[in-house]
Enzyme design. Structure first.
Site, PDB file in Angstrom:
ATOM      1  CD  GLU A  88      20.840 -24.271   4.927  1.00 37.58           C
ATOM      2  OE1 GLU A  88      20.017 -25.161   5.237  1.00 37.58           O
ATOM      3  OE2 GLU A  88      21.179 -23.370   5.696  1.00 37.58           O
ATOM      4  CG  HIS A 108      20.275 -25.406   9.146  1.00 38.84           C
ATOM      5  ND1 HIS A 108      19.589 -24.806   8.127  1.00 38.84           N
ATOM      6  CD2 HIS A 108      19.648 -25.007  10.287  1.00 38.84           C
ATOM      7  CE1 HIS A 108      18.584 -24.092   8.611  1.00 38.84           C
ATOM      8  NE2 HIS A 108      18.603 -24.202   9.937  1.00 38.84           N
ATOM      9  NE  ARG A 134      15.207 -20.565   7.701  1.00 33.85           N
ATOM     10  CZ  ARG A 134      15.205 -21.252   8.856  1.00 33.85           C
ATOM     11  NH1 ARG A 134      16.300 -21.309   9.596  1.00 33.85           N
ATOM     12  NH2 ARG A 134      14.122 -21.896   9.239  1.00 33.85           N
TER      13      ARG A 134
END
Ligand code: DGY
Length: 315
Positions: A264, A282, A235
Site C-alpha cells: 500500500e 483498507h 495485512r
C-alpha cells in the site's frame, strides 16, 4: 512545560479534545503515507506521537529524536513500528485493540457476501444497462449455508467472523498458534495446509510478522479448492499478491475479496482487470463509531503514560 504530542495525520477530534488541556498538540494534515525523512522532521520536537499504520516508524525514525517517549499507533496492527528498536530505546508503543473487532469482522463478512454473490459485478451491470432483467442464469453465486469457512488466525477478529459465519449456517475451521478453549468453541483447529484444502471460503485474521509474510503464497493457493474464495482484511503482505493475481486470472481459485494490499498504497495492477476480485481501500475499521473509539484509545495511551502509568494497551 506541557509535553508535545505530534499527530502524524489528522484523526477524529475526540483525540485532541482528550489531550488539549495537558499537552501541546501538533496535528498534521491527513495526507498519504509519510517517508522516514518526513517522519524524522515531523517528530523532531515530539515527546509523544500518535501515528498511523502507514507511517514507517523505523529504528532510524525512533533514534532520531531523543525526547520521544511514547508512540501510540492509531491501529490495532503495529507492523509499521520497529517494536524491538522501541524497546531498545525505552520508547513505549501502544495500539488500539478490541474497539475495531466487530467492525472489521463486519467488513470481512461483507467481502465474503460480495464475492460469493457477485454483488459488485451485478451492480456494475445494472448501471451499465440501466435496466433490470431477471435472469435465471445471470449473476449466479454460491450459497454459504453448509459451506466451510477457514479462519487463518483465530484471535479476536477471527472469532467475531466465526460468530457471523455460524449465523449463516457455515462450518468453521481455524488455525491458531496457541491452544484456546474459547477458540475451540467455534470449530475445529487444524494445520494451515489442511484448512486450505477443506475450506470453501478462507478469511485471514493473523498479524503480519516475519512468520506470516507470504503465508499465502503460490504453493498455498494451489492447495485451495478451485471453487474457493480468499478474503483478506488483515495485512496485505500475508498474501503474495502477484501469485494471487495469477491464481485469479487462471481461475485457479474462484475469487478473492481484498481490503489490504502488499505494498500500500500500490495495488498489483493485474488485479484491476479481474472480475473475480473485489477491491476495497483498507476500510476494515472505517465506521464513525469505531474510528472515534480508536482515537479515544490512542489518546488514552498518551494520557496514562504521562501520568506515570504503563498504558493498558502497550504492546
Ligand atoms: C488496524 O487497526 O490495524 C486496521 O488495519 C485499521 O483499519
Amino acid at each position: 512545560m506541557k509535553p508535545t504530542i505530534v499527530i502524524t495525520g489528522a484523526i477524529p477530534a475526540v483525540a485532541t479534545s482528550i489531550l488539549s488541556n495537558d499537552f501541546e498538540i501538533v496535528e498534521h494534515p491527513p495526507e498519504g503515507p509519510r517517508t522516514e525523512e518526513e517522519l524524522i522532521t515531523m517528530l523532531a520536537e515530539a515527546d509523544g506521537a500518535i501515528t498511523r499504520l502507514t507511517d514507517p516508524i523505523t529504528r532510524r525514525v525512533l533514534q532520531s529524536n531523543p525526547t520521544l517517549q511514547i508512540v501510540s499507533n492509531y491501529a490495532v496492527g503495529y507492523n509499521n513500528i520497529d517494536v524491538a528498536a522501541a524497546r531498545d530505546l525505552g520508547i513505549v508503543v501502544t495500539n488500539t485493540p478490541g474497539v475495531l473487532t466487530e467492525t472489521t469482522a463486519d467488513l470481512a463478512f461483507a467481502l465474503i457476501l460480495a464475492v460469493t454473490r457477485c454483488l459488485i459485478k451485478a451492480d456494475r451491470d445494472l448501471r451499465a444497462s440501466g435496466k433490470v432483467y431477471w435472469n435465471p442464469n445471470g449473476w449466479l453465486g454460491h450459497s454459504l449455508t453448509g459451506k466451510t469457512l477457514g479462519i487463518v488466525g483465530m484471535g479476536r477478529i477471527g472469532a467475531a467472523v466465526a460468530t457471523r459465519a455460524r449465523g449463516f449456517g457455515m462450518n468453521v475451521v481455524y488455525t491458531r498458534r496457541r491452544e484456546s478453549d474459547d477458540a475451540a468453541a467455534y470449530g475445529r483447529k487444524m494445520p494451515l495446509d489442511e484448512l486450505l484444502a477443506v475450506s470453501d471460503v478462507i478469511s485471514i485474521h493473523c498479524p503480519l510478522n516475519e512468520e506470516t509474510r507470504h503465508l499465502i503464497d503460490q504453493r498455498a493457493l494451489h492447495l485451495m479448492k478451485r471453487t474457493a474464495f480468499l478474503i483478506n482484511t488483515a495485512r496485505g503482505a500475508i498474501v503474495d499478491e502477484r501469485a494471487l493475481a495469477r491464481a485469479l486470472a487462471t481461475n485457479r481459485i474462484a475469487g478473492a475479496g481484498l481490503d489490504v494490499y502488499e505494498e500500500e498504497p500500490a495495488v498489483t495492477p493485474e488485479l484491476f482487470g479481474l472480475d473475480n476480485v473485489v477491491l476495497l481501500p483498507h476500510i476494515g475499521s472505517a465506521t464513525i463509531e469505531t474510528r472515534d473509539a480508536m482515537a479515544r484509545l490512542a489518546a488514552q495511551g498518551i494520557v496514562e503514560f504521562f501520568r506515570g502509568q504503563m498504558p493498558a494497551n502497550s504492546v
